[in-house]
Scaffold this active site. Structure first.
Site, mmCIF file in Angstrom:
data_model
loop_
_atom_site.group_PDB
_atom_site.id
_atom_site.type_symbol
_atom_site.label_atom_id
_atom_site.label_comp_id
_atom_site.label_asym_id
_atom_site.label_seq_id
_atom_site.Cartn_x
_atom_site.Cartn_y
_atom_site.Cartn_z
ATOM 1 N N HIS A 37 0.832 -1.209 0.000
ATOM 2 C CA HIS A 37 0.000 0.000 0.000
ATOM 3 C C HIS A 37 0.873 1.268 0.000
ATOM 4 O O HIS A 37 0.714 2.150 -0.844
ATOM 5 C CB HIS A 37 -0.904 -0.043 1.239
ATOM 6 C CG HIS A 37 -1.916 1.047 1.307
ATOM 7 N ND1 HIS A 37 -3.198 0.914 0.837
ATOM 8 C CD2 HIS A 37 -1.845 2.314 1.791
ATOM 9 C CE1 HIS A 37 -3.875 2.041 1.033
ATOM 10 N NE2 HIS A 37 -3.065 2.914 1.613
ATOM 11 N N GLU A 38 1.797 1.321 0.934
ATOM 12 C CA GLU A 38 2.636 2.530 1.047
ATOM 13 C C GLU A 38 3.563 2.676 -0.160
ATOM 14 O O GLU A 38 3.908 3.793 -0.545
ATOM 15 C CB GLU A 38 3.442 2.507 2.351
ATOM 16 C CG GLU A 38 2.609 2.443 3.630
ATOM 17 C CD GLU A 38 1.542 3.535 3.737
ATOM 18 O OE1 GLU A 38 1.731 4.619 3.144
ATOM 19 O OE2 GLU A 38 0.507 3.283 4.394
ATOM 20 N N HIS A 70 1.692 4.636 -2.654
ATOM 21 C CA HIS A 70 1.808 6.073 -2.360
ATOM 22 C C HIS A 70 3.183 6.601 -2.780
ATOM 23 O O HIS A 70 3.306 7.679 -3.365
ATOM 24 C CB HIS A 70 1.633 6.320 -0.854
ATOM 25 C CG HIS A 70 0.212 6.239 -0.369
ATOM 26 N ND1 HIS A 70 -0.806 6.979 -0.912
ATOM 27 C CD2 HIS A 70 -0.355 5.523 0.647
ATOM 28 C CE1 HIS A 70 -1.945 6.723 -0.260
ATOM 29 N NE2 HIS A 70 -1.701 5.828 0.685
ATOM 30 N N GLU A 115 -4.847 8.002 -2.589
ATOM 31 C CA GLU A 115 -5.365 6.703 -2.156
ATOM 32 C C GLU A 115 -5.575 5.789 -3.369
ATOM 33 O O GLU A 115 -5.381 4.572 -3.277
ATOM 34 C CB GLU A 115 -6.664 6.901 -1.369
ATOM 35 C CG GLU A 115 -7.137 5.663 -0.623
ATOM 36 C CD GLU A 115 -6.233 5.256 0.543
ATOM 37 O OE1 GLU A 115 -5.291 6.000 0.904
ATOM 38 O OE2 GLU A 115 -6.463 4.151 1.090
#
Lengths: 505, 505
Positions: free
Chosen positions: A273-274, A277, A303
């Site tokens: 997830h990160e 980003h 997001e």
């Protein structure tokens, strides 16, 4: 005469760029100090760090709110003829930064910050003790101040108070549009969820991989996957913090995760997830590094990038097929690490109480609940003492379950006690955008999925870079979507994705 | 009338404290960003970091050099009657900070910074290639600018140009006093050194402990010894960097070392040395955290604290007796880790070419050489092309050896190429101060050595805290020495220490 005006505007714009370069460097310093606070700083350094941060923020505020900036903005906006598209978008972002910084009187900003700080501290104990009554008074004070701030900003921008809150996290987002999208989800998900659960019940049971999962091994796997995704360790790091986040600056992106040695899924998914980003930050336009237009567009776009990686790419069969033998090699227990079993694990759906543990299907329902409640609170239609009841009613209605207590009910998230009203919708709007971008990407670049099945993300990341990352804040989220997918933000791609993944025929 | 003046001065002083609080927090932020750059930052973050640092330094400079500060200083100094001793000392340190920041015209500051940057980059290659000729032109430019800067500062302070350089690193230090001390050392050391070598030759040969010395084990031992010394990990960290240093802020002290797995001495000694610096920073007066008077006095006092730990306490028989079994347990090879052998290793003396590898006996000779040469360069009596010859002559005269080349001769240190003229003397003045403080400490607090033999440093650190750390910059180094040892800085204690340790009867 017109020539003079045009030159004056041009000079004003150039002077603004220099001012905003300084502000951008202050932001960069703040971001590294924040990262250090969460990852490296010993506890005893907290007071000194808080003082350093508050001083830098004050200096930033003074630099942004000077009367000189106001004059320069007016002068630069007086004639846009010499500015190209990037510069015009940059000027608009400068105006937005200035407006956000000057919208509220200083005493309201301070009162809000203090109230949020108090409320968050109170929340930690109240949640642990499952004592909503002890939280209510400070949450009520914070809500009133937030309403005052939203009203003041709304008057300035010319929108509703709740729109003013939304705008903080994604500029231009409107409650009317959110309402339309969310009601489509509400028409779809509560019926869809039981079908998914029924379908899942007919599948073989999931085998839970047996731990322990040594932290060093988890980290080694995480680093390898980050490399696969294209994370450049010459320009970034992976560390550990209590809550995973992505920080730093585009040329030095700092992401974090957390590991526990009895469970591998949380640490792994947080890294994926990160990294999503991080790839966005890293891909922001180099020529605009120091300017507002060079930054990420907002939380919805951000997001979407993390969810494309974590949810759409990495929980799909192509990546799972690549990952499964790696996990077996790293952690043993061959039977649990078959691709089929791993994918079932990655796509497991249940009626969960807790948002941060939710799955793709139920997550929007959690957000929907919070959105309805916070709109009612900001609108004055829901009072703090009535929040637990309204929460529990909403959970029953949307998810069909009843929280056993307020700690796992309306007190589960830090957002409201931290003063973050208007933030929750960006999670689900980000998920919608992710599905829409990903569908277009797969269609326009057929190499994406075959490459992912070999652990190669260049086709996907190339598409995201071309269509999202490199545009910084030049376009709104809807404009980006229209440019790349032909339509503004909608629910069709998301619903199609859920159907294909969770109710295959 | 007098009452008004006094009130005005009082108000001015209080306003200055607020200004300097902001500057202190900027310094703290800069220190953490510097630490991150040396320990955590990926290489690709270098440009962004350089920009962040330069912006923060510029903001600091603007905050310090405003005309408001100049007016406030004059107003506050107009009547000191309402200020106590700490406040008066603080005001004097404020004046010094302001003077140092404003002494030079901005273009000279920039030219110096650029020249130093160029010269240091050139030096890296020149040293590697053993090519002094390639270094000479940029070193010459840097020297001329340094002389201009020293002359300008000297005119302002009313001292000689070289004194102005010394003053940057320890305010109030004077070449006349350094001359007197150093000539006493020159009368003593060149005769003393051969006697030590002769005495050493009659001892049994040193057994070198066999490696490897795993880095994890070295770090574990280092952390344990730091705890023994009283380092508080709630307020600090140990990390790795290319060159060991001590950074951060007093409530969050960040020290570093470096490890190689074939050798243990460098990593260990760097930790002990930097812990000495860290304990000084940590012990600075809490009530004055944000003010100039609350900071360390200068490089002489600072170096004295690191050398008391590394050289005087930790290379002495009491600590070695405590350490030896720990090292044997950590690294095996019992015979080499006897206290007697370990002490011989810690106190080994030779005629070394390289300052950073020098021992307590030869180190001052290395410094003496550099001091003489840099005074001559600043005075215009030694030209850059003549530096290698003068260096080699000095080495023969003082240490009795000839460098085989300039790389291990006059190009071995980064200081001059980095623009640090006037810094070298503080190493040896620090060693003199260390010996003088330590002798007084042992006399006044007889528990110090017995405690150290059990790995307990509370009596030593308590004495240092009472007599040095807690005073911050309230007193000059000489005033501190007079208060605690009865005499200003001298060579007697240092010579007595060397005789006792290296020529025992």
């Amino acid at each position: 005469m017109s020539r003079n005006k045009s030159e004056r505007a041009d000079n004003a714009y150039n002077t603004l760029e220099r001012h905003f370069t300084r502000i951008s460097r202050l932001d960069g310093a703040l971001s590294v100090l924040d990262w250090d606070q969460a990852t490296m700083m010993p506890n005893g350094g907290a007071d000194a760090r808080a003082e350093q941060l508050s001083t830098l923020k004050l200096i930033r505020h003074e630099a942004l709110c000077s009367s000189e900036i106001a004059d320069l903005l007016a002068a630069a906006e007086d004639d846009l003829s010499r500015l190209d598209g990037w510069q015009q978008a940059n000027l608009a972002r400068m105006r937005r930064s200035w407006r956000n910084a000057t919208a509220l009187p200083a005493d309201l900003v301070e009162a809000l910050s203090l109230a949020a700080c108090n409320c968050e501290v109170t929340w930690r104990t109240a949640r642990k003790d499952n004592n909503f009554k002890s939280l209510a008074p400070s949450l009520d004070i914070l809500l009133q101040l937030t309403r005052d701030a939203a009203t003041a900003k709304a008057a300035l921008i010319g929108c509703s108070p709740y729109d003013a809150l939304l705008d903080q996290f994604d500029s231009g987002a409107k409650a009317a549009a959110v309402d339309a999208l969310f009601s489509e989800l509400e028409d779809f998900l509560p019926d869809f969820l039981p079908q998914v659960l029924e379908h899942q019940r007919r599948q073989p049971a999931i085998m839970e991989p047996k731990g322990p999962f040594p932290v060093d091994t988890q980290r080694a796997v995480a680093l390898e996957l980050m490399r696969d995704l294209g994370f450049d360790f010459e320009h970034g790091r992976l560390d550990v913090s209590h809550h995973p986040f992505s920080g730093g600056v585009p040329d030095d992106v700092r992401i974090t995760t957390r590991y526990i040695d009895t469970e591998f899924l949380q640490g792994l998914m947080a890294v994926l997830h990160e990294t999503g980003h991080a790839m966005y930050e890293r891909g922001l336009p180099k020529a605009w590094r120091s300017q507002p237009v060079g930054r990420a567009r907002g939380m919805i776009a951000h997001e979407s990038q993390s969810l494309i990686v974590e949810m759409l790419a990495c929980r799909g069969p192509e990546f799972v097929g690549y990952l499964a033998p790696k996990m077996a090699a790293a952690f043993g227990d061959g039977k649990a690490w078959t691709p089929v079993n791993l994918q079932r694990l990655f796509q497991h759906v249940e009626r969960d109480l807790i948002r941060v543990h939710a799955n793709e299907v139920t997550y929007p329902l959690h957000v929907l609940l919070r959105y309805r409640l916070e709109r009612a609170m900001i609108g004055g239609d829901l009072l703090i003492p009535d929040l637990p009841g309204a929460w529990n009613d909403g959970m029953r209605l949307l998810l069909g379950i009843s929280p056993p207590n307020d700690a796992d009910g309306c007190m589960q998230d830090v957002h409201w006690p931290a003063g973050l009203f208007g933030y929750f919708p960006t999670y689900t709007l980000g998920a919608l955008a992710a599905a829409q971008f990903f569908a277009a990407a797969k269609q326009q670049q057929p190499e994406i999925l075959p490459a992912i099945s070999k652990g190669k993300f260049k086709p996907l990341m190339g598409w995201l870079s071309d269509n999202v990352h490199q545009w910084g804040s030049r376009y709104s989220t809807d404009e980006l979507l229209v440019r790349t997918t032909g339509a503004p933000l909608g629910t069709a791609a998301f619903k199609a994705h859920l159907r294909a993944r969770y109710l295959p025929d």
